[in-house]
Design a protein around this motif. Structure first.
Motif, PDB file in Angstrom:
ATOM      1  N   UNK A 173       0.845  -1.186   0.000  1.00 44.08           N
ATOM      2  CA  UNK A 173       0.000   0.000   0.000  1.00 44.08           C
ATOM      3  C   UNK A 173       0.888   1.245   0.000  1.00 44.08           C
ATOM      4  N   UNK A 174       0.829   2.004  -1.099  1.00 39.42           N
ATOM      5  CA  UNK A 174       1.605   3.242  -1.200  1.00 39.42           C
ATOM      6  C   UNK A 174       0.979   4.292  -0.285  1.00 39.42           C
ATOM      7  N   UNK A 175       1.757   5.161   0.295  1.00 41.38           N
ATOM      8  CA  UNK A 175       3.188   5.370   0.130  1.00 41.38           C
ATOM      9  C   UNK A 175       4.049   4.544   1.085  1.00 41.38           C
ATOM     10  N   UNK A 176       3.436   3.811   2.011  1.00 46.89           N
ATOM     11  CA  UNK A 176       4.222   2.987   2.941  1.00 46.89           C
ATOM     12  C   UNK A 176       5.056   1.960   2.169  1.00 46.89           C
ATOM     13  N   UNK A 177       4.503   1.432   1.089  1.00 44.49           N
ATOM     14  CA  UNK A 177       5.224   0.440   0.288  1.00 44.49           C
ATOM     15  C   UNK A 177       6.550   0.992  -0.215  1.00 44.49           C
ATOM     16  N   UNK A 178       6.588   2.266  -0.534  1.00 41.88           N
ATOM     17  CA  UNK A 178       7.822   2.860  -1.025  1.00 41.88           C
ATOM     18  C   UNK A 178       8.888   2.844   0.055  1.00 41.88           C
ATOM     19  N   UNK A 179       8.498   3.134   1.283  1.00 37.06           N
ATOM     20  CA  UNK A 179       9.447   3.138   2.399  1.00 37.06           C
ATOM     21  C   UNK A 179       9.948   1.728   2.704  1.00 37.06           C
ATOM     22  N   UNK A 180       9.031   0.766   2.749  1.00 35.48           N
ATOM     23  CA  UNK A 180       9.407  -0.620   3.045  1.00 35.48           C
ATOM     24  C   UNK A 180      10.351  -1.147   1.968  1.00 35.48           C
ATOM     25  N   UNK A 181      10.005  -0.904   0.714  1.00 32.06           N
ATOM     26  CA  UNK A 181      10.830  -1.367  -0.396  1.00 32.06           C
ATOM     27  C   UNK A 181      12.218  -0.733  -0.332  1.00 32.06           C
ATOM     28  N   UNK A 182      12.266   0.578  -0.125  1.00 29.94           N
ATOM     29  CA  UNK A 182      13.537   1.284  -0.059  1.00 29.94           C
ATOM     30  C   UNK A 182      14.398   0.771   1.101  1.00 29.94           C
ATOM     31  N   UNK A 183      13.812   0.602   2.279  1.00 24.13           N
ATOM     32  CA  UNK A 183      14.565   0.091   3.430  1.00 24.13           C
ATOM     33  C   UNK A 183      15.105  -1.309   3.161  1.00 24.13           C
ATOM     34  N   UNK A 228      14.365   0.888  15.601  1.00 26.05           N
ATOM     35  CA  UNK A 228      13.207   1.040  16.486  1.00 26.05           C
ATOM     36  C   UNK A 228      11.900   1.176  15.709  1.00 26.05           C
ATOM     37  N   UNK A 229      11.936   1.805  14.542  1.00 25.81           N
ATOM     38  CA  UNK A 229      10.719   1.994  13.742  1.00 25.81           C
ATOM     39  C   UNK A 229      10.193   0.649  13.206  1.00 25.81           C
ATOM     40  N   UNK A 230      11.057  -0.341  13.099  1.00 27.69           N
ATOM     41  CA  UNK A 230      10.690  -1.660  12.577  1.00 27.69           C
ATOM     42  C   UNK A 230       9.981  -2.512  13.633  1.00 27.69           C
ATOM     43  N   UNK A 231      10.331  -2.331  14.875  1.00 29.95           N
ATOM     44  CA  UNK A 231       9.900  -3.237  15.944  1.00 29.95           C
ATOM     45  C   UNK A 231       8.399  -3.247  16.261  1.00 29.95           C
ATOM     46  N   UNK A 232       7.690  -2.134  16.243  1.00 27.20           N
ATOM     47  CA  UNK A 232       6.261  -2.212  16.576  1.00 27.20           C
ATOM     48  C   UNK A 232       5.455  -3.147  15.666  1.00 27.20           C
ATOM     49  N   UNK A 233       5.793  -3.194  14.395  1.00 26.51           N
ATOM     50  CA  UNK A 233       5.060  -4.061  13.463  1.00 26.51           C
ATOM     51  C   UNK A 233       5.680  -5.458  13.366  1.00 26.51           C
ATOM     52  N   UNK A 234       6.847  -5.649  13.992  1.00 27.45           N
ATOM     53  CA  UNK A 234       7.547  -6.937  13.952  1.00 27.45           C
ATOM     54  C   UNK A 234       8.036  -7.294  15.357  1.00 27.45           C
ATOM     55  N   UNK A 235       7.125  -7.574  16.276  1.00 32.31           N
ATOM     56  CA  UNK A 235       7.532  -7.807  17.670  1.00 32.31           C
ATOM     57  C   UNK A 235       8.464  -9.001  17.848  1.00 32.31           C
ATOM     58  N   UNK A 236       8.439  -9.962  16.954  1.00 40.62           N
ATOM     59  CA  UNK A 236       9.334 -11.118  17.074  1.00 40.62           C
ATOM     60  C   UNK A 236      10.797 -10.704  16.918  1.00 40.62           C
ATOM     61  N   UNK A 237      11.046  -9.583  16.275  1.00 38.99           N
ATOM     62  CA  UNK A 237      12.415  -9.109  16.081  1.00 38.99           C
ATOM     63  C   UNK A 237      12.992  -8.449  17.332  1.00 38.99           C
ATOM     64  N   UNK A 238      12.139  -8.195  18.309  1.00 37.58           N
ATOM     65  CA  UNK A 238      12.595  -7.602  19.574  1.00 37.58           C
ATOM     66  C   UNK A 238      13.336  -8.673  20.362  1.00 37.58           C
ATOM     67  N   UNK A 239      14.625  -8.496  20.526  1.00 30.05           N
ATOM     68  CA  UNK A 239      15.446  -9.482  21.220  1.00 30.05           C
ATOM     69  C   UNK A 239      15.673  -9.069  22.670  1.00 30.05           C
ATOM     70  N   UNK A 240      15.724 -10.060  23.540  1.00 27.69           N
ATOM     71  CA  UNK A 240      16.088  -9.797  24.923  1.00 27.69           C
ATOM     72  C   UNK A 240      17.583  -9.471  24.976  1.00 27.69           C
ATOM     73  N   UNK A 241      18.038  -9.002  26.108  1.00 27.47           N
ATOM     74  CA  UNK A 241      19.465  -8.698  26.279  1.00 27.47           C
ATOM     75  C   UNK A 241      20.290  -9.968  26.048  1.00 27.47           C
ATOM     76  N   UNK A 242      19.834 -11.085  26.585  1.00 28.15           N
ATOM     77  CA  UNK A 242      20.559 -12.352  26.418  1.00 28.15           C
ATOM     78  C   UNK A 242      20.559 -12.786  24.954  1.00 28.15           C
ATOM     79  N   UNK A 243      19.427 -12.626  24.269  1.00 26.09           N
ATOM     80  CA  UNK A 243      19.361 -13.002  22.853  1.00 26.09           C
ATOM     81  C   UNK A 243      20.261 -12.113  22.000  1.00 26.09           C
ATOM     82  N   UNK A 244      20.314 -10.817  22.319  1.00 22.01           N
ATOM     83  CA  UNK A 244      21.212  -9.916  21.590  1.00 22.01           C
ATOM     84  C   UNK A 244      22.653 -10.375  21.736  1.00 22.01           C
ATOM     85  N   UNK A 245      23.044 -10.699  22.970  1.00 21.15           N
ATOM     86  CA  UNK A 245      24.422 -11.132  23.191  1.00 21.15           C
ATOM     87  C   UNK A 245      24.695 -12.445  22.471  1.00 21.15           C
ATOM     88  N   UNK A 246      23.726 -13.354  22.515  1.00 19.42           N
ATOM     89  CA  UNK A 246      23.882 -14.628  21.810  1.00 19.42           C
ATOM     90  C   UNK A 246      24.003 -14.399  20.301  1.00 19.42           C
TER      91      UNK A 246
END
Length: 143
Positions: A69-79, A115-133
């Motif tokens: 859905x434009x214009x969001x599609x343009x941002x997602x594609x570009x990123x 940070x802008x990616x995380x609200x729509x992709x909560x699975x990508x939010x890593x715990x401190x331990x997961x980040x270190x791993x």
């Protein structure tokens, strides 16, 4: 008279909104084939990278409904295209890719995933331990 003007503005916005949907984005929604991946140090490292990194840094992008859905599609594609150009886990070669030496610090500082990616992709939010791993696993896998 004001109500009539507001109505015409709203109609104009709807028409423009519909028309911008017709602007094509080459490759949006399509993923090129995976040609090679890093020699992962463990399945867990790959799983964490897939959760937090693959949408922008691989050819295994999941294209959610709003990416059509434009214009969001343009941002997602570009990123996504920028992420793939900086580091692509699906086109890995034996020579180091740009940014490999900085990846641990970028993840540690919370710059990735953005940070802008995380609200729509909560699975990508890593715990401190997961980040270190993930950092340890990427350092072992990519260097």
């Amino acid at each position: 008279m004001k109500k009539r003007a507001i109505l015409w503005v709203l109609i104009g916005l709807v028409v423009v909104g519909l028309l911008i949907q017709l602007i094509p984005l080459p490759g949006r929604g399509n993923n090129p084939p995976v040609t090679s991946e890093p020699n992962w140090d463990s399945p867990q490292t790959r799983l964490l990278a897939k959760r937090a990194c693959f949408d922008c840094h691989s050819n295994e992008t999941v294209w959610p409904w709003y990416s059509y859905v434009a214009p969001v599609s343009w941002l997602v594609y570009n990123d996504t295209m920028q992420g793939r150009s900086r580091m692509n886990f699906s086109k890995w070669t034996s020579r180091p890719q740009p940014g490999v030496g900085e990846i641990g610090g970028i993840i540690q500082e919370g710059e990735m995933p953005p940070a802008v990616y995380l609200p729509m992709h909560p699975a990508a939010q890593l715990t401190v331990a997961e980040k270190q791993q993930l950092i340890t696993g990427l350092n072992n896998s990519l260097h």
